[in-house]
Design an enzyme around this catalytic site. Structure first.
Site, mmCIF file in Angstrom:
data_model
loop_
_atom_site.group_PDB
_atom_site.id
_atom_site.type_symbol
_atom_site.label_atom_id
_atom_site.label_comp_id
_atom_site.label_asym_id
_atom_site.label_seq_id
_atom_site.Cartn_x
_atom_site.Cartn_y
_atom_site.Cartn_z
ATOM 1 C CD GLU A 202 -5.199 4.366 -1.351
ATOM 2 O OE1 GLU A 202 -4.445 3.948 -0.454
ATOM 3 O OE2 GLU A 202 -6.398 4.015 -1.433
ATOM 4 C CB CYS B 12 -3.850 -2.329 -0.231
ATOM 5 S SG CYS B 12 -4.796 -1.920 -1.710
#
Length: 153
Positions: free
Chosen positions: A53, A81
Protein backbone atom coordinates in the site's frame (compact mmCIF):
# COMPACT_ATOMS: atom_id res chain seq x y z
CA UNK A 1 -14.52 -3.60 -12.81
CA UNK A 2 -13.85 -4.31 -9.13
CA UNK A 3 -12.86 -7.91 -9.80
CA UNK A 4 -10.65 -6.86 -12.73
CA UNK A 5 -8.69 -4.44 -10.53
CA UNK A 6 -8.44 -6.96 -7.68
CA UNK A 7 -7.05 -9.51 -10.16
CA UNK A 8 -4.29 -7.01 -10.91
CA UNK A 9 -3.63 -6.67 -7.17
CA UNK A 10 -3.48 -10.48 -6.96
CA UNK A 11 -0.86 -10.51 -9.75
CA UNK A 12 1.20 -8.14 -7.64
CA UNK A 13 0.68 -10.35 -4.58
CA UNK A 14 1.95 -13.32 -6.59
CA UNK A 15 5.14 -11.36 -7.34
CA UNK A 16 5.65 -10.97 -3.59
CA UNK A 17 4.95 -14.69 -3.06
CA UNK A 18 7.59 -15.57 -5.65
CA UNK A 19 10.13 -13.54 -3.62
CA UNK A 20 9.02 -15.26 -0.38
CA UNK A 21 7.46 -12.01 0.79
CA UNK A 22 4.03 -12.01 2.43
CA UNK A 23 1.84 -11.99 -0.68
CA UNK A 24 0.06 -8.66 -0.58
CA UNK A 25 -0.58 -6.63 -3.70
CA UNK A 26 -2.12 -3.21 -4.20
CA UNK A 27 -3.20 -1.13 -7.15
CA UNK A 28 -4.41 2.45 -7.25
CA UNK A 29 -7.04 3.45 -9.78
CA UNK A 30 -8.03 6.91 -11.01
CA UNK A 31 -10.78 7.52 -13.56
CA UNK A 32 -11.08 3.79 -14.23
CA UNK A 33 -7.37 3.33 -15.01
CA UNK A 34 -4.59 1.80 -12.95
CA UNK A 35 -2.01 4.46 -12.12
CA UNK A 36 0.20 2.41 -9.79
CA UNK A 37 0.87 -1.18 -8.75
CA UNK A 38 2.97 -2.58 -5.93
CA UNK A 39 3.66 -5.61 -3.78
CA UNK A 40 5.37 -6.22 -0.47
CA UNK A 41 9.17 -6.02 -0.50
CA UNK A 42 9.81 -5.71 3.22
CA UNK A 43 12.14 -8.72 3.40
CA UNK A 44 13.97 -7.84 0.18
CA UNK A 45 14.67 -4.28 1.33
CA UNK A 46 14.81 -5.05 5.07
CA UNK A 47 12.52 -2.06 5.56
CA UNK A 48 9.39 -2.22 7.69
CA UNK A 49 7.67 0.44 5.58
CA UNK A 50 7.90 -1.44 2.26
CA UNK A 51 4.28 -2.62 2.31
CA UNK A 52 2.37 -2.82 -0.98
CA UNK A 53 0.00 0.00 0.00
CA UNK A 54 2.77 2.45 0.92
CA UNK A 55 4.71 1.76 -2.27
CA UNK A 56 1.54 2.09 -4.40
CA UNK A 57 0.77 5.45 -2.74
CA UNK A 58 4.31 6.67 -3.40
CA UNK A 59 4.14 5.65 -7.06
CA UNK A 60 0.70 7.24 -7.54
CA UNK A 61 1.82 10.47 -5.89
CA UNK A 62 4.88 10.61 -8.13
CA UNK A 63 2.81 9.96 -11.25
CA UNK A 64 0.16 12.56 -10.36
CA UNK A 65 2.75 14.97 -8.91
CA UNK A 66 0.73 15.43 -5.73
CA UNK A 67 0.34 13.73 -2.38
CA UNK A 68 -3.42 14.28 -2.53
CA UNK A 69 -4.99 11.21 -4.10
CA UNK A 70 -8.56 12.50 -3.64
CA UNK A 71 -10.13 10.87 -6.69
CA UNK A 72 -8.27 7.59 -6.37
CA UNK A 73 -9.31 4.15 -5.18
CA UNK A 74 -7.08 1.40 -3.84
CA UNK A 75 -7.52 -2.33 -4.35
CA UNK A 76 -5.54 -4.41 -1.87
CA UNK A 77 -5.54 -8.17 -1.39
CA UNK A 78 -5.23 -8.06 2.42
CA UNK A 79 -6.69 -5.62 4.93
CA UNK A 80 -4.20 -2.81 5.59
CA UNK A 81 -2.32 -2.58 8.88
CA UNK A 82 -2.42 0.57 11.00
CA UNK A 83 0.60 2.08 9.22
CA UNK A 84 -0.96 1.58 5.80
CA UNK A 85 -4.45 2.64 6.89
CA UNK A 86 -2.90 5.83 8.27
CA UNK A 87 -1.10 6.46 4.98
CA UNK A 88 -4.35 5.88 3.08
CA UNK A 89 -6.10 8.48 5.24
CA UNK A 90 -3.22 10.94 4.92
CA UNK A 91 -3.09 10.57 1.13
CA UNK A 92 -6.84 11.25 0.89
CA UNK A 93 -7.66 8.08 -1.05
CA UNK A 94 -11.40 8.05 -1.66
CA UNK A 95 -12.18 4.34 -1.34
CA UNK A 96 -10.41 1.08 -0.50
CA UNK A 97 -11.47 -2.34 -1.77
CA UNK A 98 -10.13 -5.21 0.32
CA UNK A 99 -9.83 -8.83 -0.76
CA UNK A 100 -9.64 -10.48 2.65
CA UNK A 101 -9.49 -9.30 6.22
CA UNK A 102 -6.49 -9.68 8.56
CA UNK A 103 -7.63 -10.85 11.99
CA UNK A 104 -4.14 -10.32 13.47
CA UNK A 105 -3.08 -6.85 12.33
CA UNK A 106 -5.94 -5.41 10.27
CA UNK A 107 -6.79 -1.77 10.92
CA UNK A 108 -9.90 -1.42 8.73
CA UNK A 109 -12.33 -3.47 10.78
CA UNK A 110 -10.62 -6.60 12.14
CA UNK A 111 -8.44 -5.53 15.07
CA UNK A 112 -9.47 -1.88 14.89
CA UNK A 113 -10.99 0.42 12.30
CA UNK A 114 -9.06 3.60 11.63
CA UNK A 115 -11.50 4.48 8.84
CA UNK A 116 -14.62 4.51 11.04
CA UNK A 117 -13.81 4.53 14.77
CA UNK A 118 -11.75 7.70 14.88
CA UNK A 119 -12.44 11.23 13.75
CA UNK A 120 -9.93 12.32 11.13
CA UNK A 121 -10.08 15.15 8.63
CA UNK A 122 -10.65 12.64 5.80
CA UNK A 123 -13.08 9.75 5.54
CA UNK A 124 -12.23 6.68 3.49
CA UNK A 125 -14.99 4.54 2.00
CA UNK A 126 -14.51 0.80 2.36
CA UNK A 127 -15.70 -2.34 0.60
CA UNK A 128 -14.53 -5.81 1.55
CA UNK A 129 -14.70 -9.33 0.18
CA UNK A 130 -13.60 -8.65 -3.42
CA UNK A 131 -12.26 -12.01 -4.72
CA UNK A 132 -11.95 -13.04 -1.08
CA UNK A 133 -11.44 -16.76 -1.73
CA UNK A 134 -8.60 -16.11 -4.19
CA UNK A 135 -6.90 -13.70 -1.79
CA UNK A 136 -7.24 -16.11 1.14
CA UNK A 137 -5.96 -19.07 -0.89
CA UNK A 138 -2.82 -17.21 -1.93
CA UNK A 139 -2.03 -16.34 1.69
CA UNK A 140 -2.74 -19.88 2.96
CA UNK A 141 -0.61 -21.41 0.21
CA UNK A 142 2.21 -19.01 1.05
CA UNK A 143 2.30 -19.85 4.74
CA UNK A 144 2.08 -23.57 3.92
CA UNK A 145 5.09 -23.15 1.62
CA UNK A 146 7.00 -21.32 4.36
CA UNK A 147 6.30 -24.10 6.87
CA UNK A 148 7.50 -26.69 4.34
CA UNK A 149 10.70 -24.73 3.67
CA UNK A 150 11.40 -24.51 7.41
CA UNK A 151 10.98 -28.29 7.78
CA UNK A 152 13.62 -28.85 5.08
CA UNK A 153 16.20 -26.76 6.91
Amino acid sequence: MQEQFMKEALKEAQKAYNKLEIPVGAVIVKDGKIISKAHNIKEEKQDTTKHAEIIAIQKASKKLETWRLNDCEMYVTLEPCSMCAGAIIQSRIKKVYIGTMDEKTGACGSVLNLFKDFKFNHTVELETGILQEDCEKLLKDFFKTLRELKKKK
